[in-house]
Scaffold this active site. Structure first.
Site, PDB file in Angstrom:
ATOM      1  CG  ASN A  82      43.509  44.056  41.887  1.00 35.85           C
ATOM      2  OD1 ASN A  82      43.993  43.195  42.613  1.00 35.85           O
ATOM      3  ND2 ASN A  82      44.224  44.726  40.986  1.00 35.85           N
ATOM      4  CB  SER A 135      46.945  40.999  52.660  1.00 34.34           C
ATOM      5  OG  SER A 135      48.244  40.617  53.078  1.00 34.34           O
ATOM      6  CE1 TYR A 149      48.088  46.164  51.168  1.00 30.79           C
ATOM      7  CE2 TYR A 149      48.760  44.420  52.676  1.00 30.79           C
ATOM      8  CZ  TYR A 149      48.294  44.817  51.440  1.00 30.79           C
ATOM      9  OH  TYR A 149      48.010  43.875  50.481  1.00 30.79           O
ATOM     10  CB  SER A 152      43.420  49.023  54.598  1.00 29.01           C
ATOM     11  OG  SER A 152      44.383  48.239  53.906  1.00 29.01           O
ATOM     12  CE  LYS A 153      44.514  44.967  50.617  1.00 29.17           C
ATOM     13  NZ  LYS A 153      43.624  45.174  49.459  1.00 29.17           N
TER      14      LYS A 153
END
Length: 239
Positions: A82, A135, A149, A152-153
């Protein structure tokens, strides 16, 4: 098979804390990782909670976190990757390499390292769960000012499917939750958003409560999800 121990990274944050509370209520022993603050975790008075500080942007620390968890509980049934971070740039051209590296180190590399360790351990025990956090930005391509970001997701989702294949024959089920806008302090990291306009794009017209995300994590950790692996579960209010 009954799963009763869980390692949660980023456990002091909104989703992490809600998940920690829920799993404690369900009778789990929780190894709760945090980095900057443990103010919320300290409010949980439970003999089944172990709190551990570590900077997961440093590659060697994933092994330290995992080792300490096994020292405490001897066995790990569920890993919830997480922990995450976000940085904002003026535009995609101005994203600095150091910021790109930092975001991927926390969001992707640490999750990969912990998943490697968990998979090896869980295969020996013939069962386990690995749950990753993604996300809704992956679905829509994200925002160029936080491209690192979203990248990365997207990689986390690919990683999820790969680990699911690797763990299938040993009943190690690996899934990800693609989270929509959630009412946490993490949302405030992107101060460029007009939050009311963004909420209006959500069919349910509201933010998620962290508890609603936590229940989806619990479902994927439970026997009710015993035939689900390699899936990306979207919890995003209809988006």
């Amino acid at each position: 098979m009954s799963f009763k121990t869980i390692l949660i990274t980023g456990a002091n944050g909104g989703i992490g804390f809600a998940t920690t509370k829920l799993f404690l209520q369900k009778g789990y022993s929780v190894f709760a990782h945090y980095f900057r603050s443990n103010d919320r975790l300290k409010t949980l008075n439970s003999k089944n909670l172990e709190i551990f500080k570590s900077d997961l942007s440093q590659p060697e620390n994933a092994k330290k976190v995992f080792s300490r968890c096994l020292e405490k509980y001897k066995k790990l049934d569920v890993l919830f990757n997480n922990a995450g971070t976000l940085s904002i740039s003026e535009n995609i051209e101005s994203i600095k390499q150091k910021d790109f590296d930092y975001v991927l180190s926390v969001n992707l590399k640490a999750s990969f390292a912990l998943s490697q360790l968990a998979l090896k351990h869980m295969k020996k025990n013939k069962g386990g769960r690995i749950i990753n956090i993604s996300s809704i930005g992956v679905k829509y391509g994200g925002n160029p000012i936080s491209a690192h970001y979203t990248i990365s997701k997207a990689a986390v989702e690919a990683m999820t499917k790969l680990f699911a294949k690797a763990g299938a024959l040993d009943n190690v089920l690996v899934n990800a939750v693609r989270v929509g806008l959630t009412d946490t302090s993490f949302l405030n990291l992107n101060s460029t958003k007009d939050i009311l306009k963004r909420i209006d794009l959500i069919p349910l017209k509201r933010l998620a409560d962290p508890k609603e995300i936590a229940t989806s994590i619990y479902f994927l950790a439970s026997e009710e999800s015993s035939y689900i692996s390699g899936s990306i579960l979207t919890v995003a209010g209809g988006e």
